[in-house]
Design a protein around this motif. Structure first.
Motif, short mmCIF file in Angstrom:
data_model
loop_
_atom_site.label_atom_id
_atom_site.label_comp_id
_atom_site.label_asym_id
_atom_site.label_seq_id
_atom_site.Cartn_x
_atom_site.Cartn_y
_atom_site.Cartn_z
N GLY A 14 25.10 41.01 43.41
CA GLY A 14 25.57 42.39 42.68
C GLY A 14 27.05 42.65 43.14
O GLY A 14 28.06 43.16 42.02
N ALA A 15 27.62 42.44 44.27
CA ALA A 15 29.03 42.63 44.81
C ALA A 15 29.82 41.53 43.93
O ALA A 15 31.04 42.04 43.21
N THR A 16 29.56 40.62 43.54
CA THR A 16 30.16 39.33 42.53
C THR A 16 30.12 39.98 41.26
O THR A 16 31.16 39.94 40.66
N ALA A 17 29.30 40.30 40.71
CA ALA A 17 29.22 40.79 39.34
C ALA A 17 30.02 42.02 39.37
O ALA A 17 30.58 42.30 38.32
N SER A 21 33.40 42.24 36.96
CA SER A 21 33.27 43.20 35.58
C SER A 21 34.50 43.65 34.89
O SER A 21 34.66 43.63 33.83
N PRO A 22 35.63 44.02 35.77
CA PRO A 22 36.61 44.48 35.32
C PRO A 22 37.67 43.22 34.54
O PRO A 22 38.44 43.71 33.67
N PHE A 23 37.14 42.12 34.84
CA PHE A 23 37.88 40.94 33.96
C PHE A 23 37.07 40.69 32.58
O PHE A 23 37.60 39.68 31.92
N ILE A 55 40.92 49.76 37.48
CA ILE A 55 39.65 50.01 38.07
C ILE A 55 38.94 49.21 39.04
O ILE A 55 37.72 49.36 39.52
N LEU A 56 39.57 48.13 39.06
CA LEU A 56 38.98 47.04 40.02
C LEU A 56 39.10 47.36 41.38
O LEU A 56 38.53 46.91 42.19
N LEU A 57 39.95 48.32 41.67
CA LEU A 57 40.21 48.68 42.97
C LEU A 57 39.12 49.40 43.71
O LEU A 57 38.40 49.03 44.78
N PRO A 58 38.27 50.20 43.11
CA PRO A 58 36.86 50.70 43.80
C PRO A 58 35.88 49.60 43.82
O PRO A 58 35.21 49.66 44.49
N PHE A 59 36.02 49.10 42.85
CA PHE A 59 34.85 47.74 42.74
C PHE A 59 35.25 46.68 43.80
O PHE A 59 34.15 46.12 44.48
N ALA A 60 36.40 46.47 44.07
CA ALA A 60 36.71 45.60 45.18
C ALA A 60 36.40 46.08 46.49
O ALA A 60 35.87 45.52 47.63
N PHE A 61 36.66 47.56 46.64
CA PHE A 61 36.18 48.16 47.96
C PHE A 61 34.69 48.21 48.17
O PHE A 61 34.40 47.93 49.17
N ALA A 62 33.86 48.50 47.12
CA ALA A 62 32.42 48.23 47.13
C ALA A 62 32.12 46.99 47.49
O ALA A 62 31.08 46.56 48.17
N ALA A 63 32.75 45.90 46.74
CA ALA A 63 32.37 44.55 47.33
C ALA A 63 32.56 44.27 48.91
O ALA A 63 31.81 43.48 49.52
N LEU A 64 33.60 44.73 49.49
CA LEU A 64 33.96 44.47 50.80
C LEU A 64 32.86 45.55 51.69
O LEU A 64 32.51 44.92 52.69
N VAL A 65 32.68 46.61 51.24
CA VAL A 65 31.63 47.41 52.01
C VAL A 65 30.45 46.51 51.93
O VAL A 65 29.51 46.45 53.04
N ALA A 66 29.95 46.06 50.70
CA ALA A 66 28.49 45.44 50.69
C ALA A 66 28.52 44.09 51.71
O ALA A 66 27.58 43.80 52.22
N VAL A 67 29.80 43.12 51.60
CA VAL A 67 29.75 42.01 52.52
C VAL A 67 29.43 42.42 54.02
O VAL A 67 28.69 41.97 54.57
#
Length: 201
Positions: A14-17, A21-23, A55-67
Motif C-alpha cells: 500500500g505504501a508503494t502504491a 500514484s502521483p506519477f 501532493i507527493l509530499l504527504p504520500f511520501a510522509f505516509a509511506a515513511l510512517v508505514a515503514v
C-alpha cells in the motif's frame, strides 16, 4: 508471526502504491505531482507544481510512517499512514470537484485517472495491513518475591514450620529432665538447752 508477515506485506504494498500514484494521471491526464500541496487549501489552478511541493509530499510522509510501523510492528502507525493517504486523496477530489463543477470517470483518458485509483488502493491496503497485523507480543514478567527464610519456631497465627528435608512439621525441643529425682527441703529444729535440757551422751 504469520499475521505480522502478511500485514507487513500489505502495508508495504500500500505504501508503494501511494508513493507511485502521483506519477500517474489523476484528472484529465494531469499527473498528481503537478498539483501543488497548497492548492488543496487555496483552490485548484492550472499551474504546474514542483515535485517536492506537490501532493507527493504527504504520500511520501505516509509511506515513511508505514515503514516505521512495519519495523516497530505498530498497528497504530500503519493505520495512521493509511488514513493520511485516504484523507488527502478525498480532500483532493473535493477540491477538484469544486473547481471543475463535477467529477467525471471515463476510460478515454479524461476525468479521474488511474493515479487516484492507486492512491485509494494504497490507503485501503495500509488499513488492511494494520488490521491483519497482530502487533507486538506482550510478555508478562512475574517477579519472584523473596519473603526471607522460613521461621524455625511455631507461630500463633499459622501452622508449625515444615522441615526442609522431610517436609514434616518441626516441633520445638522439649525441656530436658534434670538428672536425678528432685529433692524436697526439710526444716531441722535447733537445740534449745532451756527446753531440751543437757545433751544426752
Amino acid at each position: 508471526m504469520i499475521r505480522n508477515v502478511i500485514g507487513s506485506v500489505l502495508a508495504l504494498t500500500g505504501a508503494t502504491a501511494a508513493v507511485w500514484s502521483p506519477f500517474r494521471a489523476w484528472y484529465d491526464g494531469r499527473h498528481g505531482r503537478d498539483y501543488a500541496i497548497d492548492e488543496l487549501f487555496t483552490g485548484i489552478t492550472d499551474a504546474k507544481s514542483e515535485v517536492i511541493g506537490s501532493i507527493l509530499l504527504p504520500f511520501a510522509f505516509a509511506a515513511l510512517v508505514a515503514v516505521l510501523g512495519v519495523v516497530l510492528r505498530s498497528r497504530l502507525l500503519v493505520a495512521l499512514a493509511g488514513l493520511v493517504v485516504l484523507g488527502f486523496t478525498i480532500f483532493w477530489m473535493v477540491r477538484v470537484g469544486q473547481a471543475e463543477g463535477s467529477l467525471v470517470i471515463s476510460g478515454d483518458g479524461t476525468g479521474l485517472g488511474d493515479g487516484v485509483a492507486n492512491a485509494f488502493g494504497g490507503g485501503v491496503l495500509l488499513l488492511l495491513g494494520a488490521l491483519v497485523m497482530s502487533g507486538r507480543t506482550r510478555t508478562h514478567r512475574v517477579d519472584r518475591v523473596d519473603h526471607g527464610p522460613r521461621p524455625t519456631h511455631p507461630t500463633l497465627d499459622g501452622p508449625p514450620p515444615v522441615d526442609d528435608v522431610t517436609d514434616e512439621p518441626r516441633h520445638p525441643p522439649q525441656a530436658s529432665t534434670p538428672y536425678g529425682a528432685p529433692t524436697q527441703p526439710y526444716d531441722v529444729p535447733t537445740w534449745d538447752p532451756d527446753r531440751d535440757g543437757p545433751p544426752q551422751r
